[in-house]
Write a protein that holds these residues in place. Structure first.
Motif, PDB file in Angstrom:
ATOM      1  N   THR A  56      -3.588  -4.305   0.060  1.00 31.35           N
ATOM      2  CA  THR A  56      -3.881  -3.119   0.729  1.00 31.35           C
ATOM      3  C   THR A  56      -3.781  -1.855  -0.132  1.00 31.35           C
ATOM      4  O   THR A  56      -2.867  -1.737  -0.975  1.00 31.35           O
ATOM      5  CB  THR A  56      -2.443  -2.926   2.126  1.00 31.35           C
ATOM      6  N   VAL A  57      -4.804  -1.318  -0.091  1.00 23.57           N
ATOM      7  CA  VAL A  57      -4.966  -0.079  -0.916  1.00 23.57           C
ATOM      8  C   VAL A  57      -5.481   1.133  -0.118  1.00 23.57           C
ATOM      9  O   VAL A  57      -6.003   0.949   1.054  1.00 23.57           O
ATOM     10  CB  VAL A  57      -6.000  -0.326  -2.163  1.00 23.57           C
ATOM     11  N   ASN A  58      -5.241   2.377  -0.547  1.00 23.12           N
ATOM     12  CA  ASN A  58      -5.961   3.547   0.130  1.00 23.12           C
ATOM     13  C   ASN A  58      -6.623   4.392  -0.978  1.00 23.12           C
ATOM     14  O   ASN A  58      -5.974   4.940  -1.967  1.00 23.12           O
ATOM     15  CB  ASN A  58      -4.645   4.363   0.565  1.00 23.12           C
ATOM     16  N   THR A  59      -7.848   4.230  -0.980  1.00 27.61           N
ATOM     17  CA  THR A  59      -8.776   4.609  -1.804  1.00 27.61           C
ATOM     18  C   THR A  59      -9.305   5.908  -1.620  1.00 27.61           C
ATOM     19  O   THR A  59     -10.231   5.984  -0.345  1.00 27.61           O
ATOM     20  CB  THR A  59      -9.939   3.607  -2.302  1.00 27.61           C
ATOM     21  N   GLU A  63     -11.353  -3.709   5.932  1.00 33.36           N
ATOM     22  CA  GLU A  63     -11.377  -2.420   5.066  1.00 33.36           C
ATOM     23  C   GLU A  63     -11.935  -1.423   6.164  1.00 33.36           C
ATOM     24  O   GLU A  63     -13.133  -1.618   6.609  1.00 33.36           O
ATOM     25  CB  GLU A  63     -12.414  -2.597   3.871  1.00 33.36           C
ATOM     26  N   HIS A  64     -11.496   0.026   6.121  1.00 33.28           N
ATOM     27  CA  HIS A  64     -12.034   0.714   7.083  1.00 33.28           C
ATOM     28  C   HIS A  64     -12.485   2.012   6.353  1.00 33.28           C
ATOM     29  O   HIS A  64     -11.495   2.617   5.653  1.00 33.28           O
ATOM     30  CB  HIS A  64     -10.854   1.036   8.212  1.00 33.28           C
ATOM     31  N   SER A 117      -6.955  -2.175   4.693  1.00 32.49           N
ATOM     32  CA  SER A 117      -7.262  -1.167   3.411  1.00 32.49           C
ATOM     33  C   SER A 117      -8.110   0.054   4.100  1.00 32.49           C
ATOM     34  O   SER A 117      -8.734  -0.101   4.900  1.00 32.49           O
ATOM     35  CB  SER A 117      -7.650  -1.614   2.222  1.00 32.49           C
ATOM     36  N   VAL A 118      -7.863   1.050   3.697  1.00 35.03           N
ATOM     37  CA  VAL A 118      -8.738   2.288   3.729  1.00 35.03           C
ATOM     38  C   VAL A 118      -9.408   2.675   2.744  1.00 35.03           C
ATOM     39  O   VAL A 118      -8.767   2.802   1.626  1.00 35.03           O
ATOM     40  CB  VAL A 118      -7.957   3.480   4.623  1.00 35.03           C
ATOM     41  N   TYR A 119     -10.311   3.206   2.859  1.00 33.65           N
ATOM     42  CA  TYR A 119     -11.346   3.974   1.633  1.00 33.65           C
ATOM     43  C   TYR A 119     -12.160   5.025   1.987  1.00 33.65           C
ATOM     44  O   TYR A 119     -12.575   5.087   3.103  1.00 33.65           O
ATOM     45  CB  TYR A 119     -12.132   2.633   1.029  1.00 33.65           C
TER      46      TYR A 119
END
Length: 356
Positions: free
Chosen positions: A272-275, A112-113, A124-126
């Motif tokens: 994988t998500v983009n939050t 998670e970045h 994933s990025v947040y």
């Protein structure tokens, strides 16, 4: 016979220990500053502690602090993956490429970045909509400045920082047409000496309000020493400097996200998500507005917080021109996420160039 039983008992104990270890989810955190920075890294570490509190002995968390962005980060992330981490949070923009490089080598580890935009099957990025908090700060700053000069300590010329400057300026200018921003780029996230020097330089240039996109409390201390200068807590509440100079703050609340993503790894539902969340979800919180702020200004600021939270107001609502005078947003038009995510320009009225 007794020896055989002892061996059997030992084997059972080892088996139970191995099973317990296998059931423990290992969660690692890579930090750009020290956990005691009082700002950005401190709040990420509060999120780590929330994971421990939520899951108890079902998780094991560990972290490495003061990891420079670049090659050092890749080594640190690799080492964490080799230590058996199931999930790794890398918490600074400059960790983006190192995170993705390591993720390719460890396809079974989830990454998670924070604040980046490059995803992968196991990355994933947040990020948080810090610019919403900047709008509130800009409103208060524009109303409270007596010199009409607002200083801004900027870290690196990336979209996240540029968005914040623009949002603060738009909202300060809206309530005070005479306002001027002076911006100093310090090219660091955490360096108390540099941050203090920048704050002092801005105060010497007439700024009686200091905003910062850096992680330490050094600007707060510099403002307190100068007297009569208003500041805002960055990333963390920095309430120890209230009610003056710190009159409010942007608080990054990562805990719910960290708990939810750890739960997803445990459940086998991680994907994988983009939050990109803000005030509406509580990922961005506005610290208590102190009594140093006039009651009417406080009421206006709180109304803006509510409007940003319920979606009835967007921090980038036209008419807004770019710095060169060209039209960007028409009357009533709001900025799309794509433009905001890649923002590389100042809005009209800001003096100076964005460094390369």
């Amino acid at each position: 016979m007794k020896f055989t039983k002892l061996l059997a008992s030992a084997a059972v104990a080892l088996g139970l220990a191995s099973a317990a270890a296998a059931d423990t989810t290992k969660v690692g955190f890579i930090y750009v500053g020290p956990v005691g920075d009082g700002g950005w890294t401190y709040e990420h570490d509060q999120g780590r502690l929330a994971v421990e509190e939520a899951f108890g002995d079902k998780v094991e968390t560990f972290y490495q602090e003061n990891v420079p962005e670049g090659a050092d980060a890749e080594r640190a992330i690799t080492q964490m993956a080799l230590q058996g981490a199931d999930l790794i949070f890398t918490t600074s923009f400059g960790y983006m490429d190192p995170t993705n490089n390591v993720a390719k080598k460890f396809p079974n580890v989830k990454f998670e970045h924070a604040t980046g935009y490059k995803t992968a099957e196991n990355v994933s990025v947040y990020s948080a909509r810090f610019y919403e908090g900047r709008a509130v700060q800009g409103h208060i700053a524009g109303k409270m400045t007596k010199s009409n000069t607002i200083g801004y300590i900027a870290s690196f010329p990336i979209p996240e920082v540029i968005r914040g400057i623009n949002s603060a300026y738009i909202h300060a200018k809206k309530v005070n047409p005479d306002v001027e921003f002076k911006i100093i780029w310090v090219y660091t996230w955490f360096d108390p000496a540099k941050e203090a020097d920048a704050a002092k330089a801005l105060i010497e240039q007439g700024a009686d309000v200091i905003l910062q996109h850096t992680d330490s409390t050094a600007p707060q201390a510099a403002a307190q020493e100068a007297g009569g200068v208003i500041t805002f807590g960055q990333a963390s509440d920095m309430a120890e400097y209230g009610p003056m100079p710190r009159v409010s703050s942007i608080i990054d609340n990562w805990a719910p996200y960290y708990v939810a993503r750890t739960q997803a790894v445990m459940d086998g539902t991680w994907e994988t998500v983009n939050t990109w969340d803000g005030i509406s979800t509580g990922m961005v919180e506005i610290g208590e507005i102190s009594d140093a702020v006039p009651a009417d200004v406080k009421a206006e600021a709180l109304a803006m917080v509510e409007a940003l939270g319920n979606g009835s107001y967007h921090a980038f609502t036209g008419p807004i021109n770019k710095q060169d005078g060209s039209a960007w947003l028409a009357e009533g038009e709001t900025a799309d996420d794509g433009t905001l995510a890649g923002m590389s320009f100042y809005v009209e009225g800001i003096v100076g160039e964005i460094p390369n």
